[in-house]
Design a protein around this motif. Structure first.
Motif, mmCIF file in Angstrom:
data_model
loop_
_atom_site.group_PDB
_atom_site.id
_atom_site.type_symbol
_atom_site.label_atom_id
_atom_site.label_comp_id
_atom_site.label_asym_id
_atom_site.label_seq_id
_atom_site.Cartn_x
_atom_site.Cartn_y
_atom_site.Cartn_z
ATOM 1 N N ASP A 60 4.028 12.474 -8.959
ATOM 2 C CA ASP A 60 4.484 11.094 -9.168
ATOM 3 C C ASP A 60 3.684 10.403 -10.270
ATOM 4 O O ASP A 60 3.259 9.246 -10.138
ATOM 5 N N GLY A 61 3.448 11.143 -11.359
ATOM 6 C CA GLY A 61 2.722 10.556 -12.474
ATOM 7 C C GLY A 61 1.277 10.224 -12.153
ATOM 8 O O GLY A 61 0.693 9.304 -12.733
ATOM 9 N N GLY A 62 0.673 10.961 -11.219
ATOM 10 C CA GLY A 62 -0.716 10.725 -10.848
ATOM 11 C C GLY A 62 -0.896 9.711 -9.737
ATOM 12 O O GLY A 62 -2.028 9.419 -9.332
ATOM 13 N N LYS A 63 0.210 9.167 -9.202
ATOM 14 C CA LYS A 63 0.116 8.155 -8.142
ATOM 15 C C LYS A 63 -0.107 8.771 -6.766
ATOM 16 O O LYS A 63 -0.462 8.068 -5.824
ATOM 17 N N ASN A 64 0.103 10.063 -6.660
ATOM 18 C CA ASN A 64 -0.027 10.716 -5.358
ATOM 19 C C ASN A 64 -0.602 12.111 -5.549
ATOM 20 O O ASN A 64 -0.596 12.656 -6.656
ATOM 21 N N ASN B 102 5.213 12.966 3.876
ATOM 22 C CA ASN B 102 5.179 11.725 3.106
ATOM 23 C C ASN B 102 6.126 10.675 3.685
ATOM 24 O O ASN B 102 5.787 9.493 3.776
ATOM 25 N N LYS C 94 5.092 6.908 5.185
ATOM 26 C CA LYS C 94 5.661 5.690 4.607
ATOM 27 C C LYS C 94 6.178 4.732 5.679
ATOM 28 O O LYS C 94 6.153 3.517 5.499
ATOM 29 N N ALA D 245 -1.620 16.727 -8.686
ATOM 30 C CA ALA D 245 -1.177 15.360 -8.972
ATOM 31 C C ALA D 245 0.337 15.331 -9.131
ATOM 32 O O ALA D 245 0.914 16.147 -9.855
ATOM 33 N N GLN E 5 0.840 -1.183 0.000
ATOM 34 C CA GLN E 5 0.000 0.000 0.000
ATOM 35 C C GLN E 5 0.880 1.239 0.000
ATOM 36 O O GLN E 5 1.808 1.337 0.806
ATOM 37 N N SER E 6 0.575 2.164 -0.902
ATOM 38 C CA SER E 6 1.334 3.412 -0.952
ATOM 39 C C SER E 6 1.017 4.236 0.281
ATOM 40 O O SER E 6 0.042 3.974 1.007
ATOM 41 N N ARG F 204 -0.154 7.202 0.368
ATOM 42 C CA ARG F 204 -1.469 7.843 0.198
ATOM 43 C C ARG F 204 -2.594 6.860 0.492
ATOM 44 O O ARG F 204 -3.574 7.208 1.149
ATOM 45 N N ARG F 205 -2.484 5.604 0.018
ATOM 46 C CA ARG F 205 -3.545 4.637 0.243
ATOM 47 C C ARG F 205 -3.686 4.317 1.740
ATOM 48 O O ARG F 205 -4.774 4.183 2.269
#
Length: 302
Positions: free
Chosen positions: A116-120, A160, A164, A114, A27-28, A30-31
């Motif tokens: 990290d390429g939309g991941k976060n 962040n 993590k 957005a 899980q990232s 953010r998740r």
């Protein structure tokens, strides 16, 4: 005997928690934050949809680009419009502390960016939105988004990195505590990269760039803002103009409002002035005037 049952139950729950955590996929940060933030909904929420004829705003944006070279986007205009609406609906520009409502000193809006390429997603706060032109909003947002995407925002990196390293079990109470200290008491938590009222009085995000016409945002408990706005896409739709059907570009904006801060009549006033900025942009926005004055003061090449 009773104590043994309690300890046995706690040990069993902890064993299951660790075991399921080992079995669960990665899980990232953010998740994990999302899982830690929400439980079953229990608060009063108002949902609203605003469909706005974007014709005048588009012509205004085109004029600003042609005459000054400054590019404005739908999001920039939306932030300006929402800030103007909030200024005319002061009850929404508030925060809750110890069951009492207090007014913010300025109209500040957090904008989700957005990375990290939309991941976060990361927050870029813009202050005094009602008092600055859309062109300045654009400059601030671009600069902050660029800093975040390059990993140069020290506060975001601290937050962040902390998330993590921690399990959801710890993130849940930690974010709630951090949210209360920063967004209710207005305190700073430097070790976690958290500043006073980090999201202002409203949080805005855009889904139009994702190809969505509209969506509703859920309240994130630790943000503690009474207004969430989703800026959708602009789509050509048939509308009635002077008794005739015409095809016009229509922008859809959706809002989730905390009922504790605002009633229907106040929400209607918020919508009225938000719409007015799009329909009469030159009346409510000074981008052209400010940019031209800036251009006049700039040193001329000989």
């Amino acid at each position: 005997m009773f104590l043994t049952l309690i300890l046995g139950g706690l040990f069993g729950w902890l064993f299951c928690y660790v075991y399921m955590g080992m079995r669960a996929p990665f899980q990232s940060a953010r998740r994990k934050l999302m899982v830690a933030s929400w439980s079953a909904p229990s608060s009063g929420e108002i949902y609203g949809v605003l469909e706005i004829d974007f014709s005048n705003a588009q012509r205004y944006m085109d004029r600003v680009l042609k005459e000054t070279g400054q590019k404005l986007t739908v999001t920039h205009m939306a932030i300006k419009a929402i800030g103007t609406g909030i200024a005319h609906c002061p009850s929404i520009n508030s925060y809750l502390c110890m069951d009492r409502i207090f007014a913010h000193k300025s109209v500040d809006i957090g904008c989700l960016v957005a990375i990290d390429g939309g991941k976060n997603l990361a927050n870029a706060k813009i202050c005094n939105v009602d008092k600055i032109p859309a062109s300045e909003i654009a400059d601030i947002l671009r600069a902050k988004a660029d800093t975040l995407r390059k990993g140069k925002d020290a506060d975001f990196q601290k937050t962040n990195d902390t998330l993590k390293q921690l399990p959801v079990l710890i993130i849940r109470p930690l974010t709630m505590l951090a949210g209360y200290l920063s967004s209710a008491l207005g305190l700073s938590i430097p070790a976690m990269g958290v500043r006073p009222f980090p999201f202002g009085g409203c949080l805005v995000t855009s889904v139009g760039m994702l190809g969505l016409e509209q969506a509703f945002a859920p309240f994130t408990p630790f943000c503690r803002v009474p207004l969430l706005v989703m800026v959708g896409g602009v789509r050509d739709k048939p509308v009635v103009v002077d008794g005739k059907i015409e095809i016009r570009p229509i922008l859809t904006i959706t809002a989730t409002i905390d009922h504790r801060f605002v009633d229907g009549s106040q929400a209607a006033n918020l919508a009225k002035y938000t719409r007015a900025v799009f329909e009469e942009p030159e009346k409510y926005d000074d981008s052209l005037k400010v940019l031209k004055k800036k251009d006049e003061k700039a040193p001329k090449e000989e």
